[in-house]
Scaffold this active site. Structure first.
Site, PDB file in Angstrom:
ATOM      1  CG  HIS A 140     -25.655   7.918  -3.779  1.00 12.13           C
ATOM      2  ND1 HIS A 140     -25.554   7.744  -2.420  1.00 12.13           N
ATOM      3  CD2 HIS A 140     -26.084   6.743  -4.278  1.00 12.13           C
ATOM      4  CE1 HIS A 140     -25.889   6.510  -2.106  1.00 12.13           C
ATOM      5  NE2 HIS A 140     -26.217   5.880  -3.226  1.00 12.13           N
TER       6      HIS A 140
ATOM      7  CG  HIS B  65     -30.911   3.011   0.686  1.00 13.98           C
ATOM      8  ND1 HIS B  65     -30.492   2.469  -0.507  1.00 13.98           N
ATOM      9  CD2 HIS B  65     -30.179   2.433   1.652  1.00 13.98           C
ATOM     10  CE1 HIS B  65     -29.530   1.596  -0.260  1.00 13.98           C
ATOM     11  NE2 HIS B  65     -29.319   1.558   1.047  1.00 13.98           N
TER      12      HIS B  65
END
Length: 98
Positions: free
Chosen positions: A17, A59
């Site tokens: 991730h 992100h």
């Protein structure tokens, strides 16, 4: 009887991730290198376009959480984004990571 998942699924079963999870600053080359060193062969990352159309990894919508920058990320030109420190927030080991 069905075939084992590994025989029918051509992709890695585990995906790192944002590079290396919480082990390195997310979406950085350091994170991808560390994820690779831990055996991951696929990485999830978040791609955006800078104000002048260059692809960059981040992100969040804003720069404050993971860089030393301020403001909306997509409103910045690539030259400004490329100068940001994206590692110091994670710890001194990663200070200066772009």
């Amino acid at each position: 009887m069905s075939a084992p998942v590994a025989a029918s699924w051509p992709y890695p079963l585990w995906i790192a991730h944002r590079g290396a999870g919480r082990l390195a600053p997310e979406n950085t080359l350091a994170a991808f290198a560390l994820g690779w060193a831990h055996g991951y062969r696929m990485f999830e990352c978040d791609a955006r376009l800078s104000a002048d159309g260059e692809v960059f990894l981040l992100h969040d919508d804003r720069l404050e959480r993971t860089t030393d920058g301020r403001g909306e990320a997509v409103e910045q030109p690539w030259a400004a984004l490329a100068r940001l420190d994206a590692g110091a927030w994670h710890g001194p080991r990663h200070a200066g990571e772009r």
